[in-house]
Design a protein around this motif. Sequence first.
Motif, short mmCIF file in Angstrom:
data_model
loop_
_atom_site.label_atom_id
_atom_site.label_comp_id
_atom_site.label_asym_id
_atom_site.label_seq_id
_atom_site.Cartn_x
_atom_site.Cartn_y
_atom_site.Cartn_z
N TRP A 1 0.84 -1.21 0.00
CA TRP A 1 0.00 0.00 0.00
C TRP A 1 0.87 1.26 0.00
O TRP A 1 0.57 2.25 -0.66
N GLU A 5 -6.94 9.25 -1.73
CA GLU A 5 -7.88 8.13 -1.87
C GLU A 5 -7.19 6.80 -1.59
O GLU A 5 -7.77 5.91 -0.95
N ALA A 27 -8.11 4.19 1.39
CA ALA A 27 -8.39 2.77 1.12
C ALA A 27 -7.49 1.88 1.96
O ALA A 27 -7.93 0.89 2.53
N GLU A 74 -10.66 -2.59 -4.15
CA GLU A 74 -10.49 -2.86 -2.73
C GLU A 74 -11.21 -1.76 -1.93
O GLU A 74 -11.93 -2.06 -0.96
N ALA A 75 -11.03 -0.53 -2.34
CA ALA A 75 -11.68 0.60 -1.66
C ALA A 75 -13.20 0.45 -1.72
O ALA A 75 -13.91 0.66 -0.74
N GLU A 76 -13.68 0.10 -2.89
CA GLU A 76 -15.12 -0.07 -3.10
C GLU A 76 -15.69 -1.11 -2.13
O GLU A 76 -16.70 -0.89 -1.47
N VAL A 95 -15.05 2.77 0.76
CA VAL A 95 -14.33 4.04 0.63
C VAL A 95 -14.60 4.62 -0.77
O VAL A 95 -14.43 3.93 -1.77
N THR A 131 -13.92 6.51 -4.08
CA THR A 131 -12.70 6.80 -4.84
C THR A 131 -13.04 7.36 -6.22
O THR A 131 -12.67 6.77 -7.24
#
Lengths: 342, 342
Positions: A203, A243, A247, A299-301, A305, A307
């Motif tokens: 990350w 963003e 995430a 992954e964020a979705e 989160v 983005t």
Amino acid sequence: MATKANVLLIGSGGVGTMATYALQTGGKADVTAVLRSNFKVVSENGFSIDSVQHGDGITGFKPTQILNQVPSAKEGQAFDFIVVTTKNIPDIRPNVADIIEPAVTPGHSVIVLLQNGLNIQVPIIERFPTNAVISGVSLIGATETSPGTVRHDDEDVSKIGVFESPKVPRDVAVAAAKKFVDIYNACGKVDCMYDEDVPFTRWRKLIYNTSYNAIATILRMDTTRMRISEHVIDNLIRPAMLEVKAAAKAAGVNLPDDICDLMIRIDPNDTYWKPSMCQDIEKGNLIEFENIVGEPMREAEKLGVATPVLKTLYGFTKALQFQIMEAKGLISPKWEKDSKYA
Amino acid sequence: MATKANVLLIGSGGVGTMATYALQTGGKADVTAVLRSNFKVVSENGFSIDSVQHGDGITGFKPTQILNQVPSAKEGQAFDFIVVTTKNIPDIRPNVADIIEPAVTPGHSVIVLLQNGLNIQVPIIERFPTNAVISGVSLIGATETSPGTVRHDDEDVSKIGVFESPKVPRDVAVAAAKKFVDIYNACGKVDCMYDEDVPFTRWRKLIYNTSYNAIATILRMDTTRMRISEHVIDNLIRPAMLEVKAAAKAAGVNLPDDICDLMIRIDPNDTYWKPSMCQDIEKGNLIEFENIVGEPMREAEKLGVATPVLKTLYGFTKALQFQIMEAKGLISPKWEKDSKYA
């Protein structure tokens, strides 16, 4: 280790060549290198290397074996490590799993993914559930300036750790990662570390890659000009970085508060550096946008989160891949009367 | 009108030439055309035009007067209408107000902005508060294929209305707009309409321009390929259109529910059309991103509408303008040690 490790190394750009050199010269590994564009040159003359760590003027370097295609695993000669330093383009077949498949001995070969991006291990673990899969994050500065000739001008620092795999006991994977660190460091010239926290490392690197690589590629712009213009940093780079940071946090990875400011300034300003994805598009090569932009976005979705910037960067990089594929003759876009947007 | 209107027309691309032709041949106007790149050719040989409405094979057409710079207003010969069909690039001097200034007779000349984008009237009204400022939205398909030669292949439909200006009574501005419609339509071949609702017309056109123009420019991609790929529509074009629609709504302009689906499909598919801003960047021309992307974004911001996609499109188009300006020698980006991002 009593006997030398039998290493297959796939991918022969700057990163792959310097890994081959470190592993082979360390004396704890026999390296079989699979080369493509530079196979003929290197078979005949070996690699030529100028290296900030191994020395200048290295010529005629050859690993134990040089092949021009991935070999099949043979009984009694299984590969202990399969190191992949190719680009990772999961949207195109053959993908990484397809490429390495013939060489993998189930339950034995340790697969080392020395590649950028998030979730690159997922299709590998799915295809090879009984093999340890190892994360390699390389910070080397090494460029193949012409086929078989490599300029290695920034230190080889790499972090080697474990990708969790349900059917591989963690201690087995950790031991495999540490053994790889040992054979890589055996040359005494490089700095290969065991990485306790692979998600953090990946990350952290995405903070740079998702933003600078994608935006440089879309604009064909070096990162120095982005900082000169200021607005590219303020209106594109930093919003994208924030963003990715959000995430990461939702994924349980707490990056330092000043990570964005650090990454914004990490490149030297006098070199007008273009990130690798931008270099790829300028050469007409396919781009690694799925694991560098798509996976952080997805992954964020999943984690709730928002983005919007990453989604837009994903939209653009996917469209650029469409254009590269057309230019390479991999697709032939034709208008169809029954199209969705007819 | 007893005497002919004295019209100054600035800008000689496809739109400007066809406007010159319609106004001059209608017989209710004497047109003075200010030409740049095609001044020499047209001074000598006149315009050559193939027109879907005026006929093919028109050669040697010249308006009343041809100049290569904007003239100064002379006493007794004031321009009744100053029609501007140039690109609108407010981020570069001279801007539109600078360009027309010598020709404007305060309190008399009606300024007709036959240009795209939002808020283009703001700097004009500020500079010329006593002149009526008129909105022209042209839907013509006309291209200057070589200097002085124009192919006019799609009908000349234009909407002429009033920009509100605090010091100009509305009835005066409306009368001026309607007079312009009259002299433009006098040729009997074109379809020039008085526009009761300029904000509606401009926001409606922005649904297409803000999305397709910006995204085509960033990708150098025609709109047919965008529809073939589908994902460019789904992940870039439609999200951008929806933000413009939301901004319009907040500004009191209710566009039809199906406006996005209509605009997505408005181009023919067999021509692989590249919107004008994309054509500009491919020719190395400066792009009209401020009024087409920046102003809708800023208007939305003022009205509390979130526009993350437009902000990203603005970031990219502004960065592209930076590159175009550098290529034209208008700026020379140099790294400074005391830079914000040092």
